[in-house]
Design a protein around this motif. Structure first.
Motif, PDB file in Angstrom:
ATOM      1  N   THR A 197       0.970  -1.159   0.007  1.00  0.00           N
ATOM      2  CA  THR A 197       0.085   0.035   0.230  1.00  0.00           C
ATOM      3  C   THR A 197       0.726   1.252   0.044  1.00  0.00           C
ATOM      4  N   GLY A 198       0.351   2.464  -0.392  1.00  0.00           N
ATOM      5  CA  GLY A 198       0.994   3.397  -0.423  1.00  0.00           C
ATOM      6  C   GLY A 198       0.195   4.978  -0.620  1.00  0.00           C
ATOM      7  N   LYS A 199       0.616   5.973  -0.432  1.00  0.00           N
ATOM      8  CA  LYS A 199      -0.158   7.243  -0.666  1.00  0.00           C
ATOM      9  C   LYS A 199       0.386   7.887  -2.135  1.00  0.00           C
ATOM     10  N   LEU A 200      -0.502   8.425  -2.728  1.00  0.00           N
ATOM     11  CA  LEU A 200      -0.154   9.237  -4.079  1.00  0.00           C
ATOM     12  C   LEU A 200      -0.462  10.451  -3.768  1.00  0.00           C
ATOM     13  N   ARG A 201       0.379  11.393  -3.776  1.00  0.00           N
ATOM     14  CA  ARG A 201      -0.049  12.872  -3.857  1.00  0.00           C
ATOM     15  C   ARG A 201      -0.093  13.812  -5.047  1.00  0.00           C
ATOM     16  N   ILE A 202      -1.015  14.349  -5.569  1.00  0.00           N
ATOM     17  CA  ILE A 202      -0.858  14.967  -6.782  1.00  0.00           C
ATOM     18  C   ILE A 202      -0.811  16.529  -6.595  1.00  0.00           C
ATOM     19  N   ASN A 203       0.111  17.168  -7.222  1.00  0.00           N
ATOM     20  CA  ASN A 203       0.052  18.706  -7.130  1.00  0.00           C
ATOM     21  C   ASN A 203       0.227  19.104  -5.789  1.00  0.00           C
ATOM     22  N   GLY A 204       0.663  18.280  -4.720  1.00  0.00           N
ATOM     23  CA  GLY A 204       0.979  18.518  -3.252  1.00  0.00           C
ATOM     24  C   GLY A 204      -0.271  19.003  -2.591  1.00  0.00           C
ATOM     25  N   ILE A 205      -1.423  18.500  -3.203  1.00  0.00           N
ATOM     26  CA  ILE A 205      -2.927  18.865  -2.563  1.00  0.00           C
ATOM     27  C   ILE A 205      -3.524  17.565  -2.554  1.00  0.00           C
ATOM     28  N   PHE A 206      -3.893  16.941  -3.817  1.00  0.00           N
ATOM     29  CA  PHE A 206      -4.654  15.861  -3.549  1.00  0.00           C
ATOM     30  C   PHE A 206      -4.027  14.537  -3.433  1.00  0.00           C
ATOM     31  N   SER A 207      -4.688  13.926  -2.160  1.00  0.00           N
ATOM     32  CA  SER A 207      -3.821  12.548  -2.089  1.00  0.00           C
ATOM     33  C   SER A 207      -4.822  11.364  -2.180  1.00  0.00           C
ATOM     34  N   PHE A 208      -4.305  10.323  -2.519  1.00  0.00           N
ATOM     35  CA  PHE A 208      -5.224   8.810  -2.626  1.00  0.00           C
ATOM     36  C   PHE A 208      -4.478   8.040  -2.161  1.00  0.00           C
ATOM     37  N   ASN A 209      -5.001   6.818  -1.285  1.00  0.00           N
ATOM     38  CA  ASN A 209      -4.652   5.701  -0.633  1.00  0.00           C
ATOM     39  C   ASN A 209      -4.623   4.738  -1.960  1.00  0.00           C
ATOM     40  N   VAL A 210      -3.517   4.286  -1.993  1.00  0.00           N
ATOM     41  CA  VAL A 210      -3.436   3.145  -3.026  1.00  0.00           C
ATOM     42  C   VAL A 210      -2.827   1.725  -2.473  1.00  0.00           C
ATOM     43  N   ALA A 211      -3.305   0.599  -3.148  1.00  0.00           N
ATOM     44  CA  ALA A 211      -3.095  -0.604  -2.869  1.00  0.00           C
ATOM     45  C   ALA A 211      -2.310  -1.158  -4.446  1.00  0.00           C
ATOM     46  N   PHE A 212      -1.356  -1.884  -4.010  1.00  0.00           N
ATOM     47  CA  PHE A 212      -0.806  -2.522  -5.507  1.00  0.00           C
ATOM     48  C   PHE A 212      -0.629  -4.243  -5.453  1.00  0.00           C
ATOM     49  N   GLN A 213      -0.711  -4.739  -6.333  1.00  0.00           N
ATOM     50  CA  GLN A 213      -0.323  -5.998  -6.386  1.00  0.00           C
ATOM     51  C   GLN A 213       0.765  -6.455  -7.647  1.00  0.00           C
ATOM     52  N   CYS A 214       1.537  -7.249  -7.166  1.00  0.00           N
ATOM     53  CA  CYS A 214       2.754  -7.534  -8.262  1.00  0.00           C
ATOM     54  C   CYS A 214       2.815  -9.109  -8.462  1.00  0.00           C
ATOM     55  N   LYS A 215       2.701  -9.175  -9.856  1.00  0.00           N
ATOM     56  CA  LYS A 215       2.626 -10.438 -10.547  1.00  0.00           C
ATOM     57  C   LYS A 215       3.620 -10.744 -11.261  1.00  0.00           C
ATOM     58  N   ARG A 216       4.679 -11.486 -10.824  1.00  0.00           N
ATOM     59  CA  ARG A 216       5.837 -11.702 -11.640  1.00  0.00           C
ATOM     60  C   ARG A 216       5.913 -13.181 -12.469  1.00  0.00           C
ATOM     61  N   TYR A 217       5.378 -13.025 -13.818  1.00  0.00           N
ATOM     62  CA  TYR A 217       5.559 -13.997 -14.377  1.00  0.00           C
ATOM     63  C   TYR A 217       5.490 -13.780 -16.034  1.00  0.00           C
ATOM     64  N   LYS A 218       5.894 -14.689 -16.886  1.00  0.00           N
ATOM     65  CA  LYS A 218       5.834 -14.640 -18.245  1.00  0.00           C
ATOM     66  C   LYS A 218       4.424 -15.183 -18.627  1.00  0.00           C
ATOM     67  N   GLY A 219       3.414 -14.241 -19.278  1.00  0.00           N
ATOM     68  CA  GLY A 219       2.054 -14.671 -19.538  1.00  0.00           C
ATOM     69  C   GLY A 219       1.011 -13.622 -19.543  1.00  0.00           C
ATOM     70  N   VAL A 220      -0.039 -13.804 -19.711  1.00  0.00           N
ATOM     71  CA  VAL A 220      -1.150 -12.831 -19.926  1.00  0.00           C
ATOM     72  C   VAL A 220      -1.916 -12.736 -18.748  1.00  0.00           C
ATOM     73  N   VAL A 221      -2.185 -11.651 -18.291  1.00  0.00           N
ATOM     74  CA  VAL A 221      -3.085 -11.520 -16.991  1.00  0.00           C
ATOM     75  C   VAL A 221      -4.544 -11.145 -17.682  1.00  0.00           C
ATOM     76  N   GLY A 222      -5.354 -11.940 -17.106  1.00  0.00           N
ATOM     77  CA  GLY A 222      -6.770 -12.067 -17.636  1.00  0.00           C
ATOM     78  C   GLY A 222      -7.433 -11.230 -16.671  1.00  0.00           C
ATOM     79  N   PRO A 223      -8.888 -10.964 -17.185  1.00  0.00           N
ATOM     80  CA  PRO A 223     -10.084 -10.297 -16.330  1.00  0.00           C
ATOM     81  C   PRO A 223     -10.377 -10.915 -14.857  1.00  0.00           C
ATOM     82  N   GLY A 224     -10.157 -12.114 -14.972  1.00  0.00           N
ATOM     83  CA  GLY A 224     -10.596 -12.735 -13.555  1.00  0.00           C
ATOM     84  C   GLY A 224      -9.658 -12.418 -12.346  1.00  0.00           C
ATOM     85  N   GLU A 225      -8.312 -12.011 -12.923  1.00  0.00           N
ATOM     86  CA  GLU A 225      -7.411 -11.645 -11.732  1.00  0.00           C
ATOM     87  C   GLU A 225      -7.503 -10.118 -11.509  1.00  0.00           C
TER      88      GLU A 225
END
Length: 299
Positions: A197-225
């Motif tokens: 997770t992290g926080k993204l601040r835009i123009n020093g004013i607006f901020s958003f709480n962000v979550a990320f997922q890392c998928k390390r592999y050769k292949g195609v990520v589908g809509p289900g994921e």
């Protein structure tokens, strides 16, 4: 898949080859206002040619982070650039040169010939017959498009062989360089698909709480994921970022940007490597020069 007897890759015949994508790429850039990113060019090409999802998602055999269509489009851009029809900026934006900005149609045969002539110093072919030219165009097994350099394949292999937590920490570092703060990597199992997770601040004013997922592999990520990742986001998370060393299917990209659902930003393998290069994370640029042999012949 390789045809060992012929030394050439077998490609699904429904996938347009770069010879047929040269003019398409030029027309697409005109539709985009004269410039566009690789993703914009790809998306517009898919729309213009009305390509089905299975054609769009068909993987390039030599790369786990690029589709065959993207590979063929990269070759089309290389041919156009060699003829000075288009150029690309350091930020990966392709644009029509001023010389061709007012032109509606291009001569594809001339564009192909210019690149073949450039390559003829190696293969000693300047006046190939139509049959010879077609064979040469179909066989680029010993070369790669200009924008796909050997170092890119090498860094892809490095990423694929990294420790999983090491890749998450690398993603953490990259997000910080992109302007995120308070980036935390989740190390416990059963976290519902959220790797950090992290926080993204835009123009020093607006901020958003962000979550990320890392998928390390050769292949195609589908809509289900994408749906699974979205379902793991808690109510305090305002943005989701899905990072993969592979590619996203057309359906996955559509699912991520579905206007009726929480938006998920996507970073595929090519984007990830581009960002590593942009911020010089584990990469150091080495200057090189392309020799314009025609210049020395005609001066």
């Amino acid at each position: 898949m390789e045809d060992k007897r012929m030394g050439r890759r077998k490609i699904d015949s429904r996938i347009p080859r770069y010879q047929n994508l040269i003019d398409v790429t030029f027309q697409v850039l005109k539709m985009l206002g004269g410039s566009g990113t690789v993703q914009e060019i790809t998306n517009k090409t898919v729309e213009l040619l009305n390509l089905s999802d299975d054609i769009v998602d068909f993987p390039h055999s030599d790369s786990g982070n690029q589709s065959e269509l993207e590979y063929q489009l990269a070759w089309a851009r290389t041919y156009l650039k060699n003829s000075k029809v288009i150029m690309n900026s350091e930020r990966g934006v392709w644009s029509i040169t001023s010389e061709y900005s007012g032109i509606d149609n291009i001569d594809v045969k001339t564009i192909i010939k210019k690149t073949l002539d450039k390559r003829s110093n190696k293969v000693q072919i300047k006046d190939a017959t139509n049959e010879q030219q077609e064979n040469l165009n179909d066989d680029n097994s010993d070369e790669v498009p200009e924008e796909i350099r050997p170092w890119r394949k090498r860094i892809t292999d490095v990423l694929m062989n990294m420790d999983p937590y090491g890749f998450e920490r690398l993603s953490q570092r990259l997000l910080r360089e992109c302007g995120f703060s308070q980036v935390v990597v989740t190390k416990k199992s059963g976290d519902g698909g959220i790797d950090g997770t992290g926080k993204l601040r835009i123009n020093g004013i607006f901020s958003f709480n962000v979550a990320f997922q890392c998928k390390r592999y050769k292949g195609v990520v589908g809509p289900g994921e994408i749906r699974d990742f979205r379902g793991s986001l808690t109510t305090d998370i305002e943005k989701g970022v899905f990072i993969t060393t592979g590619t996203f299917s057309k359906a996955a990209s559509e699912e991520a940007s579905n206007p009726g659902k929480q938006q998920i930003d996507l970073i595929d393998g090519e984007d990830f490597i581009n960002k590593l290069a942009e911020y010089e994370i584990g990469l150091r640029e080495i200057k090189d020069y392309e020799i314009d042999e025609e210049f020395f012949k005609t001066i």
